[in-house]
Write an enzyme that holds these catalytic residues in place. Structure first.
Site, PDB file in Angstrom:
ATOM      1  N   GLU A  60      12.590  24.278 -29.994  1.00 59.95           N
ATOM      2  CA  GLU A  60      12.962  25.545 -30.633  1.00 59.95           C
ATOM      3  C   GLU A  60      12.920  25.399 -32.153  1.00 59.95           C
ATOM      4  O   GLU A  60      13.455  24.438 -32.703  1.00 59.95           O
ATOM      5  CB  GLU A  60      14.374  25.938 -30.179  1.00 59.95           C
ATOM      6  CG  GLU A  60      14.938  27.174 -30.839  1.00 59.95           C
ATOM      7  CD  GLU A  60      16.397  27.391 -30.496  1.00 59.95           C
ATOM      8  OE1 GLU A  60      16.909  28.494 -30.763  1.00 59.95           O
ATOM      9  OE2 GLU A  60      17.048  26.454 -29.968  1.00 59.95           O
ATOM     10  N   LYS A 102      12.468  35.341 -27.843  1.00 57.16           N
ATOM     11  CA  LYS A 102      13.751  35.161 -27.169  1.00 57.16           C
ATOM     12  C   LYS A 102      14.432  36.513 -26.948  1.00 57.16           C
ATOM     13  O   LYS A 102      14.488  37.352 -27.847  1.00 57.16           O
ATOM     14  CB  LYS A 102      14.662  34.244 -27.987  1.00 57.16           C
ATOM     15  CG  LYS A 102      15.953  33.855 -27.276  1.00 57.16           C
ATOM     16  CD  LYS A 102      16.777  32.872 -28.099  1.00 57.16           C
ATOM     17  CE  LYS A 102      18.015  32.414 -27.332  1.00 57.16           C
ATOM     18  NZ  LYS A 102      18.855  31.513 -28.153  1.00 57.16           N
ATOM     19  N   CYS A 156      16.463  27.886 -25.521  1.00 53.32           N
ATOM     20  CA  CYS A 156      17.829  27.370 -25.626  1.00 53.32           C
ATOM     21  C   CYS A 156      18.766  27.996 -24.596  1.00 53.32           C
ATOM     22  O   CYS A 156      18.630  27.803 -23.399  1.00 53.32           O
ATOM     23  CB  CYS A 156      18.341  27.560 -27.058  1.00 53.32           C
ATOM     24  SG  CYS A 156      19.796  26.536 -27.441  1.00 53.32           S
TER      25      CYS A 156
END
Length: 492
Positions: A258, A317, A369
């Protein structure tokens, strides 16, 4: 009573990674339920559940203090207070379960064997979505991958496993506290054994099938210190470090963590981007890297982009972290930005209907994540995806339980979906996880390196992929309705 409840909550944390003593959460909940069985007061049930929750969450998510104090720049006393208050809010969920069952008009056996596990399961599920959700340390995660209960994960997901765990805990508590005949205790033992045998048998079921040729992979772990990651004068060194590791690998699919490249995509040097794309093509695949996309002048995203054989693809995301990636109710909480030294705190959300990335010979369901803590969100890209890939930067949490607990959630996602999971992280735990939730290979935390291996894509759907949490919620609805009918009949 309260010291026992507090100690049981602390003990339960050892059932999760990195300790993995999976029977302990069962015993901990059995102790909690046995204490609750002795109470007939809503107030006492609430306090007992709250005390258990404080022991559990203060021990299990103590890493929040590290994030706030060490890397967020908050004064130690402020970070300690914020961490305590956060854990106290989380403890309200087991407290609610304790209060909910206390005065319900039902027989002691029905209350213990049905109402308590139901209250536990429902409050955990609510914790997983209320205020965007915090499903960390849901009890079912502790059973991955070694417990027989892990066999139920492809059918009912983590919340179903949690409910079964709570059911076994209730049976244990009942066998200890009941004054009934020996036969009743024997039936409790039979039920526990049956659940264990059933789960163990299910572990041998292949819900999905191999699809396509294997793919070589390399997962890069840069180990870039969080306090240096976003310093502009360090950016070039970070770019060079990842380029060296990537160039040294012949893998078809190379995955960087990330925000591995600490510049906006538009600010990447053309030569650097072209070099990674050329490497992907040379290896017959792609490089997948985390990088912020968009710009500060408009909307920007926490993204992963592909460079290489296929046209560049990207995933933005969707499930953002409150106060870490965006500030909820900015008019109320905007001052938090002044306290926490967190870069890029106003990310935009990606679309919920994003599809798998066709890269490296696989159909990759990318997630960033914290997103892999939400099983029902992961299955949006299935059954089309052949493999799951999580990219993370867990440097925020230092040398704490958090990276290990997060990896365990990835193991649960692999089990639920019948897919391999690749984890590329900045500081750990970088790992290759098979479709049965076992870690095949991993890198030591806080080291820089490349984890190489070969993965297999899978096709097909587990029951959880088809239906998500719906069967468990339907079961709870039926049980709740039955308890309500029984309560109404008991009233004079």
């Amino acid at each position: 009573m309260l010291p026992i409840s507090l100690g049981a909550g602390v003990l339960a944390v050892a059932g999760f990674a990195p300790f993995n003593f999976w029977p302990l959460p069962v015993l901990s909940l059995a102790a909690l339920f046995a204490l609750l069985a002795r109470t007939a007061s809503i107030r006492t049930g609430f306090i007992v559940g709250l005390t258990w929750g404080l022991g559990f969450f203060i021990t299990g998510v103590s890493w929040v203090f590290v994030s706030l104090s060490v890397y967020g720049g908050m004064a130690a006393w402020q970070a300690a207070l914020a961490t305590f208050l956060f854990c106290a809010v989380l403890a309200l969920f087991p407290a609610a379960a304790g209060a909910l069952q206390a005065r319900w008009p039902a027989s002691p056996a029905l209350r213990l064997l049905l109402l308590m596990p139901l209250a536990w399961g429902v409050t955990e599920w609510v914790r997983g979505w209320l205020f965007t959700g915090f499903p960390w340390l849901v009890a079912g995660y502790s059973q991955v991958p070694a417990s027989p209960l892990a066999g139920y994960a492809p059918l009912v997901g983590v919340y179903g496993v949690s409910f079964l765990l709570a059911q076994i805990a209730a049976l244990l508590a009942w066998s200890v506290t009941t004054r009934g005949r020996l036969a009743q205790r024997a039936w409790a033992v039979v039920a526990i054994v049956a659940l264990g045998v059933g789960g163990q048998a299910l572990r041998g079921v292949a819900w999905t099938t191999p699809d396509g040729a294997p793919t070589t992979v390399a997962l890069l772990q840069g180990n870039i210190p969080q306090d240096l990651k976003w310093q502009l004068e360090k950016a070039q060194a970070t770019l060079e470090s990842y380029a060296r590791m990537a160039t040294a690998s012949p893998a078809q699919l190379i995955v960087l963590p990330e925000t591995a490249l600490p510049l906006f995509e538009a600010d990447l040097p053309d030569s650097y981007r072209a070099g990674l794309a050329s490497l992907g093509r040379k290896n017959g695949g792609d490089v997948l890297t985390g990088v912020p996309t968009g710009s500060l002048a408009g909307a920007y995203y926490n993204s992963v982009i592909s460079l290489g054989a296929a046209p560049s693809q990207r995933y933005h995301k969707v499930h953002l972290v409150p106060f870490g990636e965006y500030i909820p109710l900015r008019a109320v909480w905007g001052w938090v930005i002044e306290v926490l030294h967190i870069p890029l705190t106003d990310f935009a959300r990606g679309a919920v209907d994003q599809r798998p990335l066709a890269i490296g010979g696989q159909r990759v369901a990318a997630n960033v994540c914290y997103e892999d803590a939400f099983g029902e969100e992961i299955i949006r890209q299935l059954p089309a995806a052949s493999v799951l890939v999580n990219v993370s930067n867990l440097a925020w949490f230092g040398d704490s339980f958090a990276p290990w607990q997060h990896a365990q959630m990835s193991q649960m996602r692999a089990l639920e979906t019948g897919r391999m999971m690749l984890r590329a992280t900045n500081t750990g735990i970088t790992a290759i996880i098979d479709a049965r939730g076992h870690v095949l290979a991993s890198l030591p935390p806080f080291t820089a390196g490349s984890l190489s291996g070969t993965i297999q894509g899978y096709a097909g759907s587990t029951p959880y992929v088809r239906w998500g949490n719906a069967p468990v919620l339907a079961l709870w609805g039926v049980l709740g309705a039955g308890l309500l009918v029984a309560a109404l009949r008991r009233r004079p």
